[in-house]
Design an enzyme around this catalytic site. Sequence first.
Site, PDB file in Angstrom:
ATOM      1  CB  THR A 143     -19.567  28.268  -6.434  1.00  0.00           C
ATOM      2  OG1 THR A 143     -18.856  27.065  -6.666  1.00  0.00           O
ATOM      3  CG2 THR A 143     -19.510  28.600  -4.961  1.00  0.00           C
ATOM      4  NE  ARG A 162     -13.054  19.310  -6.550  1.00  0.00           N
ATOM      5  CZ  ARG A 162     -13.654  20.467  -6.799  1.00  0.00           C
ATOM      6  NH1 ARG A 162     -14.959  20.609  -6.639  1.00  0.00           N
ATOM      7  NH2 ARG A 162     -12.956  21.500  -7.211  1.00  0.00           N
ATOM      8  CB  VAL A 163     -13.411  18.530  -0.213  1.00  0.00           C
ATOM      9  CG1 VAL A 163     -13.843  19.810   0.480  1.00  0.00           C
ATOM     10  CG2 VAL A 163     -14.015  17.313   0.468  1.00  0.00           C
ATOM     11  N   GLY A 182     -11.603  24.949  -7.861  1.00  0.00           N
ATOM     12  CA  GLY A 182     -11.323  24.968  -6.428  1.00  0.00           C
ATOM     13  C   GLY A 182      -9.931  24.550  -6.006  1.00  0.00           C
TER      14      GLY A 182
END
Lengths: 320, 320
Positions: free
Chosen positions: A176, A204-205, A230
């Site tokens: 990220t 998927r988030v 996450g």
Amino acid sequence: MATENYTNAVLVIHGGAGIITREQLGEREQDFHDVLSAALSRGYDAWKAGLSAVDIITTAVSHLEDSPLFNAGCGSVLTHMGTVEMDAAVMRGSDLAAGSVTQLTTARNPIMVARHVMECSPFVMLAGAGADQYVAENTLAQETQSYFITPARQQQLDQQRASGSISLSEDNKFGTVGAVAVDDRGGIAAATSTGGMTNKHYGRVGDSPIIGAGTYADNRTCAVSATGHGEYFIRTTCAASIAARIRWGSQSLHDASEAVVCDELLKLGGSGGIIALQSDGTGVATINCSGMYRGVVTTSGDVYVAIFESGSGIWKNIAG
Amino acid sequence: MATENYTNAVLVIHGGAGIITREQLGEREQDFHDVLSAALSRGYDAWKAGLSAVDIITTAVSHLEDSPLFNAGCGSVLTHMGTVEMDAAVMRGSDLAAGSVTQLTTARNPIMVARHVMECSPFVMLAGAGADQYVAENTLAQETQSYFITPARQQQLDQQRASGSISLSEDNKFGTVGAVAVDDRGGIAAATSTGGMTNKHYGRVGDSPIIGAGTYADNRTCAVSATGHGEYFIRTTCAASIAARIRWGSQSLHDASEAVVCDELLKLGGSGGIIALQSDGTGVATINCSGMYRGVVTTSGDVYVAIFESGSGIWKNIAG
């Protein structure tokens, strides 16, 4: 390292955290330093021009998105279907305005889409095909899939598919990117952008586009951008928890960041880290893993870039 | 009303909040009371059987989803395309486990999908077509669009389309449903389920499926389910903020809920409300608007259901 402290910071950025070794990086170490430095330099120019914290962070994050080295924008990791699905979020600390997008497939700079949602729409968060439609209707910059997909990411996916695993990418574990900045009026803001997990299924988030998890900013406390596994950052409401400890528990930014990243997240099993910044230029980078691509630029134009343990980085001055 | 306080509560539920008048409801007022009472009664049975807080809330929320009166599951409001897109989230306070889904189009009970994601997947949040795929692959109960779409919702969409506006539904302003419960081991949990906004565009995601915004649970503080103009609940990290004020600011559940709903949310312009519950059975319903479909059942089987101002509801005992 646990926490690295900064003072008189204008902009702090990260390009992901995880188990990073010099052997893995090889000759690319200098490439990472160069891109991080350039992103800081561009953000510093925006600050010097008197632009807002949102301008500063989106300038820096766009630069990282445009680099194929990081898992965001060009160079995003690939889903199980071999496509990119990109997430991003922006939050402004002066009024708690926020914009967030997930599962973008065409936007060249997801962070600019998140910013557009924040500034120009009645919504905070858009997902999936509707988010792509928003990009198209507002004529934000788009690219074809071939722009985003690099040979290195295709190779990662092929290896992941062969092993059947879903991971946060292979040699760049949590790739990220993110930024936190303070402008010359004391306004702070946070931005995070990511391609998510290699070989991810089921839409998927992760935490990046979740306000309060991977991204948060409130002038009264701090701006935070996170990177890591996450699911754990969502469950701990990581970014908002750091702010809450400062606001209600009277903790320092350093103590709050250490408690959330090195205690709460670690107890659940979540690895990664955060960068955070306050209105007075006090900043931190805190990780519970071996490395984080990171950097800071100060009001006097001093740039520091590092990947490994605290104090391992390089300082140079860019102010002319 | 601002805050209604409950003691010895097992389960608190809501069916949305907003500008609700007796004139709008007419003879349907009794229907709303009946469905809320039945959901509480089923949840109470689960509690009496010694089931977990997650069992209690998903039992109650499934019942509300199955009713066409509420904007969740059957009876969800329609998007601009005339389809349903449903969101739901579950969180367990004992270990901060969470599951969340957004933009489901086929799942009969979105709350059971969120629970399945929490208990059976490595993910916390799934979105869009991938979330539908998860439902199909795990053979969770599905329905065709005609099951979800009621004549009343179709009429609302036609009116909204004609006026060109996007709203949180017309005569039932924030028709989300939710539940918070405590089991006989002191474990708490929260669940929220919604069809979102009538005539919504661009894959808009509201606060319901966002952990920390519309749904949150931590045994150390409280379980919260919110309903209202979701964008504001995301920006204030509403549910997590109530918990943080309790944990770090030593505020009572009552004071924390009032401060977030009646001060912070209202200052930004966000209307709606929350229900919340602690491990000791202390519960609240707090709103900053005229009404909330709500109810509570206590350890002794006393059921209270109300829609309008505090104290306007009806108590009856269901314990045999």
